[in-house]
Each structure stands twice: as structure tokens, then as C-alpha cells.
Design a protein around this motif. Structure first.
Motif, PDB file in Angstrom:
ATOM      1  N   ASP A 103      -0.293   7.636  51.286  1.00  0.00           N
ATOM      2  CA  ASP A 103       0.775   7.502  50.307  1.00  0.00           C
ATOM      3  C   ASP A 103       1.658   6.335  50.737  1.00  0.00           C
ATOM      4  O   ASP A 103       2.010   6.214  51.916  1.00  0.00           O
ATOM      5  CB  ASP A 103       1.628   8.774  50.234  1.00  0.00           C
ATOM      6  CG  ASP A 103       0.837   9.974  49.760  1.00  0.00           C
ATOM      7  OD1 ASP A 103       0.573  10.063  48.548  1.00  0.00           O
ATOM      8  OD2 ASP A 103       0.482  10.811  50.622  1.00  0.00           O
TER       9      ASP A 103
ATOM     10  N   SER B   6     -11.712   2.606  49.988  1.00  0.00           N
ATOM     11  CA  SER B   6     -12.585   1.947  49.031  1.00  0.00           C
ATOM     12  C   SER B   6     -11.756   1.329  47.916  1.00  0.00           C
ATOM     13  O   SER B   6     -10.739   1.892  47.486  1.00  0.00           O
ATOM     14  CB  SER B   6     -13.576   2.956  48.452  1.00  0.00           C
ATOM     15  OG  SER B   6     -14.338   2.367  47.419  1.00  0.00           O
TER      16      SER B   6
ATOM     17  N   ASP C  72     -12.271   1.228  44.878  1.00  0.00           N
ATOM     18  CA  ASP C  72     -12.226   2.036  43.661  1.00  0.00           C
ATOM     19  C   ASP C  72     -11.774   3.474  43.946  1.00  0.00           C
ATOM     20  O   ASP C  72     -12.039   4.381  43.152  1.00  0.00           O
ATOM     21  CB  ASP C  72     -13.588   2.045  42.974  1.00  0.00           C
ATOM     22  CG  ASP C  72     -14.705   2.579  43.866  1.00  0.00           C
ATOM     23  OD1 ASP C  72     -14.420   2.956  45.025  1.00  0.00           O
ATOM     24  OD2 ASP C  72     -15.865   2.627  43.407  1.00  0.00           O
ATOM     25  N   ALA C  73     -11.080   3.680  45.052  1.00  0.00           N
ATOM     26  CA  ALA C  73     -10.648   5.033  45.434  1.00  0.00           C
ATOM     27  C   ALA C  73      -9.642   5.608  44.446  1.00  0.00           C
ATOM     28  O   ALA C  73      -8.837   4.879  43.845  1.00  0.00           O
ATOM     29  CB  ALA C  73     -10.038   5.008  46.837  1.00  0.00           C
ATOM     30  N   ALA C  74      -9.665   6.910  44.304  1.00  0.00           N
ATOM     31  CA  ALA C  74      -8.692   7.593  43.448  1.00  0.00           C
ATOM     32  C   ALA C  74      -7.293   7.430  44.027  1.00  0.00           C
ATOM     33  O   ALA C  74      -7.099   7.440  45.247  1.00  0.00           O
ATOM     34  CB  ALA C  74      -9.050   9.075  43.340  1.00  0.00           C
ATOM     35  N   GLY C  75      -6.315   7.276  43.139  1.00  0.00           N
ATOM     36  CA  GLY C  75      -4.934   7.167  43.590  1.00  0.00           C
ATOM     37  C   GLY C  75      -4.537   5.782  44.070  1.00  0.00           C
ATOM     38  O   GLY C  75      -3.408   5.593  44.529  1.00  0.00           O
TER      39      GLY C  75
ATOM     40  N   THR D  45      -3.641   2.034  43.069  1.00  0.00           N
ATOM     41  CA  THR D  45      -3.255   1.152  41.965  1.00  0.00           C
ATOM     42  C   THR D  45      -3.070  -0.251  42.511  1.00  0.00           C
ATOM     43  O   THR D  45      -2.299  -0.459  43.457  1.00  0.00           O
ATOM     44  CB  THR D  45      -1.953   1.627  41.306  1.00  0.00           C
ATOM     45  OG1 THR D  45      -2.112   2.969  40.840  1.00  0.00           O
ATOM     46  CG2 THR D  45      -1.580   0.723  40.135  1.00  0.00           C
TER      47      THR D  45
ATOM     48  N   SER E 167      -1.443   6.829  46.271  1.00  0.00           N
ATOM     49  CA  SER E 167      -0.927   8.154  45.941  1.00  0.00           C
ATOM     50  C   SER E 167      -2.030   9.174  46.210  1.00  0.00           C
ATOM     51  O   SER E 167      -2.963   9.318  45.419  1.00  0.00           O
ATOM     52  CB  SER E 167      -0.494   8.208  44.469  1.00  0.00           C
ATOM     53  OG  SER E 167      -0.040   9.507  44.118  1.00  0.00           O
TER      54      SER E 167
ATOM     55  N   THR F  57      -4.390   8.900  48.251  1.00  0.00           N
ATOM     56  CA  THR F  57      -5.622   8.102  48.201  1.00  0.00           C
ATOM     57  C   THR F  57      -6.521   8.440  49.383  1.00  0.00           C
ATOM     58  O   THR F  57      -6.092   8.363  50.540  1.00  0.00           O
ATOM     59  CB  THR F  57      -5.280   6.599  48.229  1.00  0.00           C
ATOM     60  OG1 THR F  57      -4.395   6.298  47.147  1.00  0.00           O
ATOM     61  CG2 THR F  57      -6.540   5.760  48.107  1.00  0.00           C
TER      62      THR F  57
END
Length: 375
Positions: free
Chosen positions: A152, A183, A185-188, A190, A209, A211
Motif C-alpha cells: 500500500d 507484476s 498487471d497486478a491487482a490494485g 494504478t 492498494s 497489491t
């Protein structure tokens, strides 16, 4: 310390210069600087497949050439000549040095082969809003949840951060500041491109966030890794600045030989000759400082922090002085959008500020020189 390049190193320079002359003419630089990534993926792949430049500093057992800072510095200098648009500094200097400095065999085996063959682009995210470049992470935190590491926080001025396949992030956890792989393309995650003075060098703001991340090395080694990365990055930026200044010197000298005023070339006027002589001295002095830092890095000298800081401060300032003089001697054409002088001027200015201003590096030099021997 032998301050000469070997025949093999000079051959590398010749090969790289010829390659860049073909793939990075001015019209291509202008086209790519208007694109989101700032580089041609096909050229990046070709550079890895045919020349192996991405793997120069990667050990041979991990798919690289097993070369060192001297060879990487030669490439950086030649790329400065053409303002080559590619994530070389972020991937092959920042990321490679961070992974090697982490001393994590498993992560090295996982991450470095992809970089070496030109498949993976990477960067290191360490700068935080309102904090010095070399400050340890404070506003980016890592935590453990359900068996996963999560990040975060915010990083800014991340070189090639908007499009890198791999982002190495400094973050603070229970053990201290560590380095974590994320990565692209990781989630969280931006990623927002940052508009800057230099359109040929892409920077971005990254927000994390929850991530997902993976530790690279020990959880308290981040500060040490960052110091190592910045020493190498400063050295390579100095080498690149030499290439920028050398190109401007050559362009300016050619112009004053051809530009006729009052019935003779303006290069015949003493004031113009003095200005060109000053530019030459700046270029050669910067070259000496950059090459000294490269040799210090290659020898893993304990004086590398001093040499790198000195080279970064002097070489980027010298490139800026040469760029300013070049615009002056080029006259009206030097301030037009069509002439490339302004792009080199912008690169020189951005290099002064990237990885810490010249004042920051000079202050650090003074502090180091004031330290007692053996401290």
C-alpha cells in the motif's frame, strides 16, 4: 586503475553506434516520444536477440553476457548521443542492479533471464512524494495477509513505470525497508504517466492498494540495495550525459563551419572559437569524470559512492552548459521545434534532476569527505 578501453570494448561501442544510427534517427525519436511507452517494442526485442545488450550485466549462468559497468556505460553513452527511446536505464541498470544487490539466488533465477533476453522490461520504484530520492521508504508499506504480501502506498517519478512488466518496489515492513517485486498487471496497481519537460524520457506515478508482491532478498535490505542502485544509476546517467554533450558539440561545430555571416563562416570569429573550445573542455572533462566512475563501479571500489556522486553532478551540469552554448551558437534555428537541439537541452535538464539534483549530490560528497577515516 587502467583508464583505457580494450579493443573488445571499443568494438562494442562501434557496433552499438552503428545499430543506434539505423534505429534511432531524429524522426524516429520524435515519433516515439509521442507514444505512451516511448519506445519501439520490436527494436527492443531486436536489440536483445541480435546484440544482447539487455543482458550485458547479467551473469552468464542466468542468460547474460557476464560483462560489467564499463560495457553498460559504453552503451549508455552511445544511447545519449541519439536520445534512444528504450527502457535501458530502468531495466538494465536499475532493475538488474537491484536484483543482483539483493543477493537472492531464487529471485535472480526467476527474474534475470527474462530481462537478459529482452522479453521483460523492468524498473525500480523508490521515490516518494515530498522526500529526497535517496530517502528510505516511509509512505509505502508492506503487510502480510492470508499468506500473501500486500503493498500500500505511492511512488512517483518512476522511470518507465507506466509500462514496465516488472516493478521492484521499496517498502517498509516489520523488519524494516525491503525490496518487493510486483507484476505490471497486478491487482490494485494504478499507473499514471507523468508529464515532464523531457518527452523522450517517460516517468510515472504508481499507486498501490493491497497489491500482491513478492520479497526480493531480506526484508531489511532495501536501504542498502537502494544505495547500490543509485550509485550505478548515477554513474550510467553521467555516461549518458557525456553522449548528449558530445552530440551537441559535434552538431555545433559542423554548424559554425557552414554558417556564413559577413562573408565568412562564423567559426572564423574568435568569440565563436572560444565558445566551441569551452564546449570541448566541458565534454572531455565530463568524459574523464564519467569514465572514472565506470571504472570504480567495475572494480567495486569503496570509493564508488564518491566517484558516482561527483560524476553525476559534474557530467549533467556539463551537458547542460554545453546544451545552453549550443543553442546560443546555433542561433535562431536552435530554438525552433524542428531542430533537435531543444530535445537534447531537455534531456540535459532532466538528467540534472533525475536521481537527485546536482546540489544534493554535492552536499552528499561534502558529508562523505568530512567523515573520519574508517567511519
Amino acid at each position: 586503475m587502467d583508464l583505457t578501453f580494450s579493443d573488445e570494448q571499443e568494438e562494442l561501442r562501434s557496433v552499438v553506434r552503428a545499430f543506434l544510427r539505423d534505429v534511432s534517427p531524429q524522426e524516429e525519436v520524435r515519433r516515439l516520444m509521442e507514444t505512451p511507452s516511448g519506445h519501439d517494442a520490436a527494436v527492443w526485442t531486436k536489440m536483445g536477440a541480435q546484440l544482447g545488450l539487455q543482458g550485458l550485466a547479467v551473469p552468464e549462468d542466468l542468460g547474460g553476457a557476464g560483462a560489467g559497468p564499463l560495457e553498460v556505460g559504453i552503451v549508455a553513452e552511445e544511447m545519449g548521443r541519439t536520445l534512444f527511446g528504450a527502457p535501458f536505464l530502468s531495466t538494465c541498470v536499475l532493475a538488474v542492479q537491484a536484483i543482483l544487490a539483493a543477493g537472492d539466488p531464487g529471485c535472480s533465477r526467476e527474474l534475470l533471464p527474462g530481462i537478459a533476453c529482452g522479453v521483460t522490461t523492468a524498473t525500480v520504484a523508490f521515490s516518494e512524494p515530498g522526500r529526497p530520492w535517496d530517502a528510505p521508504a516511509e509512505h509505502t508499506a508492506v503487510r502480510r495477509a492470508d499468506g500473501h504480501w500486500l503493498l500500500d502506498g505511492v511512488k512517483e517519478l518512476v522511470l518507465d513505470g507506466a509500462h514496465a512488466d516488472l516493478v521492484l518496489v521499496t517498502a517498509r515492513g516489520e523488519q524494516g525497508v525491503g525490496l518487493y517485486a510486483v507484476s505490471g498487471d497486478a491487482a490494485g496497481l494504478t499507473r499514471t504517466p507523468t508529464r515532464t519537460l523531457d518527452p523522450t524520457r517517460k516517468l510515472a506515478r504508481l499507486e498501490f492498494s493491497a497489491t500482491p508482491a513478492h520479497p526480493v532478498g531480506r526484508g531489511d535490505a532495501g536501504t542498502r540495495i537502494l544505495a547500490r542502485v543509485l550509485d550505478h544509476a548515477s554513474t550510467m546517467l553521467a555516461a549518458e550525459a557525456v553522449g548528449v554533450a558530445q552530440h551537441l558539440l559535434g552538431t555545433t561545430v559542423a554548424h559554425v563551419k557552414d554558417r556564413v555571416q559577413f562573408g565568412r563562416p562564423i567559426g572564423a570569429f574568435q568569440a565563436v572559437q572560444h565558445a566551441c573550445a569551452h564546449m570541448y573542455v566541458e565534454v572531455e572533462s565530463a568524459r574523464a569524470a564519467a569514465h572514472h566512475a565506470l571504472w570504480a563501479a567495475a572494480a567495486d571500489s569503496p570509493d564508488l559512492p564518491l566517484a558516482a556522486g561527483l560524476a553525476k553532478a559534474y557530467c549533467t551540469d556539463a551537458a547542460m552548459r554545453v546544451a545552453t552554448e549550443a543553442v546560443q551558437l546555433l542561433g535562431g534555428i536552435g530554438v525552433t521545434w524542428e531542430h533537435p537541439a531543444h530535445l537534447y537541452f531537455r534531456r540535459a535538464k532532466s538528467s540534472q534532476l533525475l536521481f537527485g539534483s546536482t546540489d544534493l549530490h554535492r552536499d552528499a560528497l561534502v558529508r562523505r569527505l568530512a567523515e573520519p577515516a574508517g567511519a
